[in-house]
Scaffold this motif. Sequence first.
Motif, short mmCIF file in Angstrom:
data_model
loop_
_atom_site.label_atom_id
_atom_site.label_comp_id
_atom_site.label_asym_id
_atom_site.label_seq_id
_atom_site.Cartn_x
_atom_site.Cartn_y
_atom_site.Cartn_z
N CYS A 82 0.84 -1.19 0.00
CA CYS A 82 0.00 0.00 0.00
C CYS A 82 0.87 1.24 0.00
O CYS A 82 0.51 2.27 0.60
CB CYS A 82 -0.93 0.00 1.21
N GLU A 83 2.07 1.16 -0.62
CA GLU A 83 2.97 2.29 -0.64
C GLU A 83 3.88 2.19 -1.85
O GLU A 83 3.84 1.21 -2.61
CB GLU A 83 3.80 2.33 0.64
N VAL A 84 4.74 3.22 -2.02
CA VAL A 84 5.74 3.23 -3.08
C VAL A 84 7.07 3.62 -2.45
O VAL A 84 7.17 4.64 -1.76
CB VAL A 84 5.38 4.23 -4.20
N LEU A 85 8.10 2.80 -2.65
CA LEU A 85 9.42 3.13 -2.12
C LEU A 85 9.92 4.42 -2.77
O LEU A 85 9.70 4.68 -3.96
CB LEU A 85 10.41 2.00 -2.38
N ALA A 86 10.63 5.23 -1.98
CA ALA A 86 11.15 6.49 -2.50
C ALA A 86 12.10 6.25 -3.66
O ALA A 86 12.19 7.07 -4.59
CB ALA A 86 11.86 7.25 -1.38
N SER A 87 12.78 5.11 -3.66
CA SER A 87 13.71 4.80 -4.76
C SER A 87 12.99 4.60 -6.08
O SER A 87 13.62 4.64 -7.14
CB SER A 87 14.53 3.56 -4.40
N ASN A 88 11.65 4.38 -6.00
CA ASN A 88 10.87 4.18 -7.22
C ASN A 88 10.16 5.45 -7.66
O ASN A 88 9.32 5.41 -8.57
CB ASN A 88 9.85 3.07 -7.01
N VAL A 89 10.46 6.56 -7.00
CA VAL A 89 9.82 7.82 -7.33
C VAL A 89 10.88 8.81 -7.80
O VAL A 89 11.87 9.06 -7.10
CB VAL A 89 9.06 8.41 -6.11
#
Length: 555
Positions: free
Chosen positions: A150-157
């Motif tokens: 239910c989230e997105v890793l900062a490395s993927n943004v």
Amino acid sequence: TDNCPNATITNDAPASFPIGDTTVTWTVTDAAGNEATCIQTVTVTDNIKPVITECPATVSVSVDADACEVLASNVTLGTPTFTDNCPNTTITNDAPASFPIGDTTVTWTVTDAAGNEATCIQTVTVTDNIKPVITECPATVSVPVDADTCEVLASNVTLGTLTFTDNCPNATITNDAPASFPIGNTTVTWTVTDAAGNTATCTQTVTVIDLHSPKFVEALPVDGTFECDEIPEPAILSAIDNCGTVNVNFSEIRIDGDCTNSYIIQRTWTAKDDGGLTATHTQLITVQDTKAPELVSNLQTSLTANCESIPEVPQLEFSDNCSTDINVDFIETSTYSTSNSNYEIVRTWTVSDTCENEAIFKQTIAVTLNNLVSQVSDRVCIDDGVVNLDDYLPNNQLNGSWVVLEGSTQLNDNIFDTDNIALGNYKFSYTTSFNGCLHTIELSIDVHDECVVYPCGQEDVEISKVITPNGDSRNEFFEVTGIESCNFVIEIQIFNRWGAKIYENSNYKNDWNGFAHNSSVGKADKVPNGTYYYIINLKNSGLKPFAKAFYVGTK
């Protein structure tokens, strides 16, 4: 030396010697006035330094707006104060053409004419108070949520970077982005910090979108068609989602059809997750009403009866599977004819609901036709003139004709003229059909000449219109009143609505309250509620018989 004595020595030495070389001329003059001179140099040296009594104070200035320094021309340094034993001192400093950010030492030097020097130090502090200017903050970033979280890793943004300007170099850029971004909007604050610690900030929005809709757990209800009294209850559905909780809302609307119980129910289940994504299922229930009302009461469909004892129309009750508004149409047909001995009555109830579903219920009564004969007698005075024989008929049943049975007279239709006829008894017959039976009235009229005027007249007679024999002492008995002082004898006959005689008394005492013999009313000992008819003859009154209807009730 001199060849003669008494020579004198003089010089031109001044009263004080200035700094530097001073020439003193010496003169030796003898007695003869002869002179000899020589030059002497007096050198005065200044070795006393100037004394600085106050150095210029520390100066603090802000950096120039468009540079990372301050031009010396924009700085007011001031000047030192000092003392010296000699004039003509000079003051100098080593101030640069421009001052960089931070502390710069300026050395002041006071030099006298002899070259003696005194120095002091002044500090010029240049402060950078101009914040960086952010020209463009990183744009909003929208990314889909990871499929299994239910989230997105900062490395993927990919956040991007901001652009800025500052008067000085070496500024640093930082942000407070978390290690991972949850579903929804997260604000990232960017900070630009210059070497002097001045900061500028801007915010960037990172939107994490949940693209995975909830899913229903249970089997979804299907469309169907049902009778109006067999509509299923709404199913209870639950749902799951990859992120957070799911709320399932249920709603139901009705779409009316051609009749009250013919319509469509639209049921909708909506599952909504925390991100606002929904899953919807709709069920259509077609409601129909194809069943006609049913008979609740007992109904004898086939009966036999004499014409004088035809049963009352039964009060039937009906029910419907869906409607409370039931329409009942009742008709009764009869094959009765005075030429037939027997006939048939058919009673038909046509029952329908609001959707026009119809049922028909019938009762058939085979009726035996009887001729009921009633004896009526009266006395009239020969001077009374014409007598209307129809006045002796119950309920004015005028579908027959009068016939002379005994006596020498002629009738003019229903008129019996007593003028110029012999005294004596005359007998007449009248046959009519009444409520399915033949009813014959045999009327005997005794014509006499006892034309006596009595104290009671037709208008004095009062006859009950309603009796309610229920024991409450009101209207309990059928009564003939208003003639108590005339000593008339009351002759009474009472008939039901089919013309059957149910009661007779030749000396009535106002004591009948609905009792009758069983053969007249069936197994009960009282007549049922309804309309009845009487023929009352007041003997010795000279009054015409009274014939009319009255009602027997319970209230």
